[in-house]
Structure formats: C-alpha cells, structure tokens
Design a protein around this motif. Sequence first.
Motif, PDB file in Angstrom:
ATOM      1  N   ILE A 136       0.845  -1.183   0.000  1.00 26.66           N
ATOM      2  CA  ILE A 136       0.000   0.000   0.000  1.00 26.66           C
ATOM      3  C   ILE A 136       0.882   1.234   0.000  1.00 26.66           C
ATOM      4  O   ILE A 136       2.017   1.207   0.494  1.00 26.66           O
ATOM      5  N   GLY A 137       0.364   2.304  -0.549  1.00 31.36           N
ATOM      6  CA  GLY A 137       1.130   3.541  -0.550  1.00 31.36           C
ATOM      7  C   GLY A 137       0.638   4.504  -1.606  1.00 31.36           C
ATOM      8  O   GLY A 137      -0.469   4.377  -2.135  1.00 31.36           O
ATOM      9  N   GLY A 138       1.478   5.494  -1.908  1.00 28.08           N
ATOM     10  CA  GLY A 138       1.103   6.510  -2.868  1.00 28.08           C
ATOM     11  C   GLY A 138       2.296   6.994  -3.664  1.00 28.08           C
ATOM     12  O   GLY A 138       3.445   6.916  -3.223  1.00 28.08           O
ATOM     13  N   ARG A 139       2.003   7.494  -4.876  1.00 30.70           N
ATOM     14  CA  ARG A 139       3.009   8.096  -5.734  1.00 30.70           C
ATOM     15  C   ARG A 139       2.568   9.503  -6.111  1.00 30.70           C
ATOM     16  O   ARG A 139       1.388   9.732  -6.406  1.00 30.70           O
ATOM     17  N   TYR A 140       3.512  10.396  -6.119  1.00 32.24           N
ATOM     18  CA  TYR A 140       3.259  11.778  -6.526  1.00 32.24           C
ATOM     19  C   TYR A 140       4.027  12.032  -7.812  1.00 32.24           C
ATOM     20  O   TYR A 140       5.229  11.768  -7.888  1.00 32.24           O
ATOM     21  N   ARG A 141       3.311  12.522  -8.834  1.00 35.59           N
ATOM     22  CA  ARG A 141       3.921  12.756 -10.130  1.00 35.59           C
ATOM     23  C   ARG A 141       3.474  14.107 -10.686  1.00 35.59           C
ATOM     24  O   ARG A 141       2.338  14.263 -11.141  1.00 35.59           O
ATOM     25  N   ASN A 142       4.373  15.101 -10.615  1.00 37.00           N
ATOM     26  CA  ASN A 142       4.133  16.402 -11.256  1.00 37.00           C
ATOM     27  C   ASN A 142       2.756  16.975 -10.936  1.00 37.00           C
ATOM     28  O   ASN A 142       2.005  17.395 -11.811  1.00 37.00           O
ATOM     29  N   GLY A 143       2.410  16.963  -9.655  1.00 40.30           N
ATOM     30  CA  GLY A 143       1.158  17.577  -9.230  1.00 40.30           C
ATOM     31  C   GLY A 143      -0.017  16.629  -9.133  1.00 40.30           C
ATOM     32  O   GLY A 143      -1.089  17.032  -8.679  1.00 40.30           O
ATOM     33  N   SER A 144       0.138  15.381  -9.562  1.00 38.00           N
ATOM     34  CA  SER A 144      -0.954  14.400  -9.512  1.00 38.00           C
ATOM     35  C   SER A 144      -0.597  13.280  -8.550  1.00 38.00           C
ATOM     36  O   SER A 144       0.578  12.931  -8.390  1.00 38.00           O
ATOM     37  N   TRP A 145      -1.629  12.688  -7.941  1.00 42.19           N
ATOM     38  CA  TRP A 145      -1.455  11.599  -6.983  1.00 42.19           C
ATOM     39  C   TRP A 145      -1.934  10.288  -7.593  1.00 42.19           C
ATOM     40  O   TRP A 145      -2.919  10.261  -8.340  1.00 42.19           O
ATOM     41  N   TYR A 146      -1.269   9.197  -7.213  1.00 40.52           N
ATOM     42  CA  TYR A 146      -1.642   7.863  -7.639  1.00 40.52           C
ATOM     43  C   TYR A 146      -1.497   6.928  -6.444  1.00 40.52           C
ATOM     44  O   TYR A 146      -0.510   7.019  -5.704  1.00 40.52           O
ATOM     45  N   TYR A 147      -2.499   6.068  -6.240  1.00 38.58           N
ATOM     46  CA  TYR A 147      -2.393   5.141  -5.123  1.00 38.58           C
ATOM     47  C   TYR A 147      -1.843   3.799  -5.584  1.00 38.58           C
ATOM     48  O   TYR A 147      -1.924   3.438  -6.762  1.00 38.58           O
ATOM     49  N   VAL A 148      -1.280   3.065  -4.626  1.00 39.69           N
ATOM     50  CA  VAL A 148      -0.718   1.743  -4.875  1.00 39.69           C
ATOM     51  C   VAL A 148      -1.330   0.788  -3.867  1.00 39.69           C
ATOM     52  O   VAL A 148      -1.283   1.046  -2.659  1.00 39.69           O
ATOM     53  N   GLN A 149      -1.935  -0.279  -4.337  1.00 35.21           N
ATOM     54  CA  GLN A 149      -2.487  -1.274  -3.417  1.00 35.21           C
ATOM     55  C   GLN A 149      -2.591  -2.615  -4.110  1.00 35.21           C
ATOM     56  O   GLN A 149      -3.039  -2.708  -5.237  1.00 35.21           O
ATOM     57  N   SER A 150      -2.111  -3.645  -3.426  1.00 32.86           N
ATOM     58  CA  SER A 150      -2.224  -5.008  -3.928  1.00 32.86           C
ATOM     59  C   SER A 150      -2.058  -5.958  -2.751  1.00 32.86           C
ATOM     60  O   SER A 150      -1.518  -5.585  -1.700  1.00 32.86           O
ATOM     61  N   THR A 151      -2.507  -7.184  -2.916  1.00 37.74           N
ATOM     62  CA  THR A 151      -2.388  -8.167  -1.839  1.00 37.74           C
ATOM     63  C   THR A 151      -2.330  -9.569  -2.403  1.00 37.74           C
ATOM     64  O   THR A 151      -2.891  -9.865  -3.468  1.00 37.74           O
ATOM     65  N   ASP A 152      -1.615 -10.410  -1.698  1.00 44.00           N
ATOM     66  CA  ASP A 152      -1.626 -11.858  -1.918  1.00 44.00           C
ATOM     67  C   ASP A 152      -2.002 -12.460  -0.570  1.00 44.00           C
ATOM     68  O   ASP A 152      -1.198 -12.441   0.365  1.00 44.00           O
ATOM     69  N   PHE A 153      -3.239 -12.974  -0.469  1.00 47.65           N
ATOM     70  CA  PHE A 153      -3.808 -13.329   0.832  1.00 47.65           C
ATOM     71  C   PHE A 153      -4.186 -14.803   0.843  1.00 47.65           C
ATOM     72  O   PHE A 153      -4.847 -15.288  -0.075  1.00 47.65           O
ATOM     73  N   ASP A 154      -3.743 -15.512   1.892  1.00 47.05           N
ATOM     74  CA  ASP A 154      -4.063 -16.929   2.031  1.00 47.05           C
ATOM     75  C   ASP A 154      -4.398 -17.196   3.497  1.00 47.05           C
ATOM     76  O   ASP A 154      -3.690 -16.717   4.392  1.00 47.05           O
ATOM     77  N   ALA A 155      -5.472 -17.933   3.761  1.00 54.16           N
ATOM     78  CA  ALA A 155      -5.887 -18.193   5.147  1.00 54.16           C
ATOM     79  C   ALA A 155      -6.495 -19.582   5.254  1.00 54.16           C
ATOM     80  O   ALA A 155      -7.136 -20.082   4.316  1.00 54.16           O
ATOM     81  N   HIS A 156      -6.291 -20.207   6.426  1.00 52.86           N
ATOM     82  CA  HIS A 156      -6.852 -21.524   6.731  1.00 52.86           C
ATOM     83  C   HIS A 156      -7.479 -21.483   8.114  1.00 52.86           C
ATOM     84  O   HIS A 156      -6.932 -20.900   9.047  1.00 52.86           O
TER      85      HIS A 156
END
Length: 556
Positions: free
Chosen positions: A302-322
């Motif tokens: 998770i996180g964010g990127r800033y590019r020349n005045g614009s924002w972009y988010y970052v999110q991904s997951t690899d989830f495993d449960a038992h």
Amino acid sequence: MANTRLIRNYLATAAAMLLLAGCYSSADLVGSGGDPAWNGGNDSDPFGDNGTNSSDDAQDGTDEDFDWSTVPDPEVADGVFVLEGHPCFEDIEATYDGHMEEMIATFECDPANVGFGVGDIIVGTTDGGYLREITAMETSGYTVVLQTVQSSLDQVMMEGGFHEEIIFEDDARYTMDYSGRELYSGSHGGADVLVQLSEGVIEMRPKLKMGAEFSWFSLKRADAILDLDIEADLELLAQISDSVSFDGELPLGTYSYPFAFAAGPIPVAGTLEVSLSAGFETSAEAQATATVGAEADADIRIGGRYRNGSWYYVQSTDFDAHRTGPDFDVQGDWDGKVWVRAEARVMMYRVAGPSFGVTPYLRGEAHAKCSDLDWQFWAGADADAAIHLDVFVFDLKKSFGPWNWETDIGEGTIDLPFPLGTNCPGGPAPCPEPIGTISCGQTVSANTSLDADGIASMNAYPINVGNYEAPEVVFEWVGGGGAEVEFKFVDPTPTQINHDIMIIDGSSGTCSSDNAVDWGLNSMTLENPGSGPFFIVVDGYDGDAGEFELLLDCDP
C-alpha cells in the motif's frame, strides 16, 4: 550570512525574467541530462491537488516502470551543512518549545571555522535525525546555541534526488506473541463476558520504499510505499453468559525500526514506528461459548506516488488463510469478529511522514435453526494509507483507502442436542399444573428447584431462542388490569439464578409451549392483555433453578 531562501527567490525571479525577455532560451538553463532545470509551469507545482481527501480523485498506480536509477544524486544548495561530517564536530542535542527547537552544538575547534550561520540549514542523523533552518545563534567558546525551525528537502536539494528500499532484518523486532491476552473480562449488560486471544502470534516483515526527485527546488516525483508480509495465527475464545452485544479494543505495544541512508552528500534518518492493537466485536442472543481460529499469510503493498502535481495510489495483496475449528456451545445465534491492527508511521528527521494501516481479521457467525447450527467464517484484511510528505515539501499530503480483502474460510452445520430457534417441529409441550394464581399488585414466590414447585416439562418456546431444559413454575392470571401490565422479579440475581418469564395464552383452554405470546428476562411488559386467561411461566435458563419472587404491577 545571507538568508538562503531569499537568495533562491531572487535566482528564480531572475531566471523567469530572462526567459520572458527572450535573452535566453530554455536550453541555456539545461543540466547535463538535457531536461530544463527549471519549469515554472503548473506541472511542477507541488501545492496543486494535495488535499487530505480520500483517494476518490486519485488514479490507480502508475509509473511502475520508472527507473529511479536514472535520477542523479542531489545537487545541494548553498548554505546546507552536515555538521556531523565536519572534523571539528563533537556533539549536538535538542530541546523543543512548540514549533521552535533549540539545538546545542559542541565542537573541538572554533565554530567559526565550520562556517554556518543564520539562514543556513543543518542536517544530521543524531536522535532520529534533524533537518532545521537556523533562525538565531549564540556562540560561547566551542559551544553554539541554535534557535531553529523545521526545514524541508526541497530547500536542500536543487536537482536530483534519491530512492531507497529499506529492509528491516532484525527478527526479534517483528515476532510478537500475544497468546492468552484477554481483550475483555467482566460484566457487560448483565452478562458475564470473556473475550480472549487464545492464540495470537504475529510475524511482520516490513519493507519501506521512499523516493523523491527535485527540479530547481521543486518536487517532481515522490514514492512512499510499504510492503508488509504478515503471518498471523489467531484464535478467538468468546464466553458469554447471556444475551449481549458489544465491542472493544486495547493497545498491544509499539515497536520502532530505525533506518538511515545517504542521499548523495545528504544523510537521511528516521524510524518506522509500528503500533499494534487488538479489538473485537461479539453478539449473542443467549449463552454462548465459541472458539475458532485462522492461520493467515498476507503480502500487502500500500502507498502513494506523486507525479508532477498528480497523486496515484498503490495497493495489492496476496492473501491466504486456513481455518482451525470451530468449537461451539451455544444456546442461540452468535456472531463475532477479532482483529489485530498494525499502524505503521514513518518519522523522517523527527517529522511525521507517511502512515499505513493494515488490519488482518477473522469474523464468523452461527445461526440456530431448530436442530441445526449453521456456521460460516471469513478471514480478511483492511488497509489504508495517509501520505504526508511535509519533510519533502511543506503541506503535501494525501489519504488513500480504505481497501478490503476477504476470503471465505469455511462453513458447516452442527447437530444440536436440543431444538433452538422459533417455530421448530416436534409438537408442543404441555405446561405443568399451575401452583397458584397471581393478581394485580400481588407478589408470589416459589422455588423451581423443589419437586413440589418446579417440573421440567417445557424445554423450548417458539417466541425466542434458548435452552430451557430446567424446571418451571406456572401461575394462572385472569387477565385485564389496564392498557399495560408489568411482570417483574423482585431483587433478581440473574448471574446466580437465571430465570426468564413466559406468557402463555390460555384462551384455547389448554396451556402448552406453542401458545407462548411474549417473554422477558428480569421483567416484561404486556400491552392490552385482554381478558385472558393467561399462564405465567417462570422457567430456568440452561438448567438454572432456585428461589424467586414475582410481582404483577397493573399500573407501571
């Protein structure tokens, strides 16, 4: 010493005037890479869309293939001093007074030889780092007392930048065992409640990516991304003595991961502070004991990127449960949730920076349907990010999320030893013979544990959920008495003897459990009861039996 900020403003103004006058082309202000070293357009303005609103107006992750290795080491502005790198440096310490900070620097030579003064910026790694502009100073021998205010990297780096991937290797810092930790133990809403993490082992491996590129004292791009590998072994134990619904949360601990790296000649220092808390939600219609667990492994970015005045988010997951379990001993419907939340905040130069929240959880529910108990469980994680980059450039921030990932980890059915729920098949159960009558204003007493009073005949009622395999006592009431009447126990002690009150309509001429029309715990109100007759049943819950006094108030 001239004020560094003022010099920069003059330089920027002069460059703009030269371009407007046509004396120079933009190529005359080009660095070795061939790109303009200064761009006064909106694309380079870091103060455009940088509010604290959610990610609704932010775009999905972008520029993932940008090669940060192409960003040169920062070109440092005049008037920036790394005191700790000077051969005369001995020590520096700081005290705070609001937004001001007094710093005391000691040297092994005349401080005048170091060359710093008012208006300059000092940067170092001591005590979590510092990045400060000097507003006043006083020298006494080899000691200098400095009055300072917070500075930012856009005042330090003219061009270039840095990108660092910080991996925290110390195993002892990220393995936590909270097994046996009680989340709640006590009385709530008249019910005895115990909620416990019977298993609570959490392993975290954080990896932090921080980057910034500057162009003529302006932030061009920035990254703040947390990769978090979490392994959690959670088991929830919930014991509830009666109908109740509530939630709670408590802190578990805070852990600090220091880091430091060099951005060219500029030292960068800080900490990743991770605060852990555990919480729960639980609800039961009747007495319940539930134990269930899950082993989960999640790789979350998770996180964010800033590019020349614009924002972009970052999110991904690899989830495993038992799932492990469940194990139920319930007298009615139950649902619950348990979670552990990790709040990770980056502190750079002792300034609050990006923060990230990750909350792995386990939730489930069980519903009684006469002879069956249907259950289902899910495991998941919530996440959010608040990207504060004030240490890069003042007042630059953005919030993203929340995001949720969830997976079904199992469902099933358990056969119940007795029927729970309403309108269950199996036929009505007859009432025991009434031991007496009750009338308005009268208090009656009996003891359901005595054979002469209590008889175990009715074990369930169609109007509620619960196990009434206990002796009951019946009184007959002719009805009437007003628009509203109240039946209530005198000085009840439900945690010692748990009796409930059932009202059975006797207008058919018989008394049986399927004719129950209303019920209550320590008291109950009956509106417009009519002429009756009614049978008033005092029944023990889950085998309880003992003495009681019951009052009929026809004018409550």
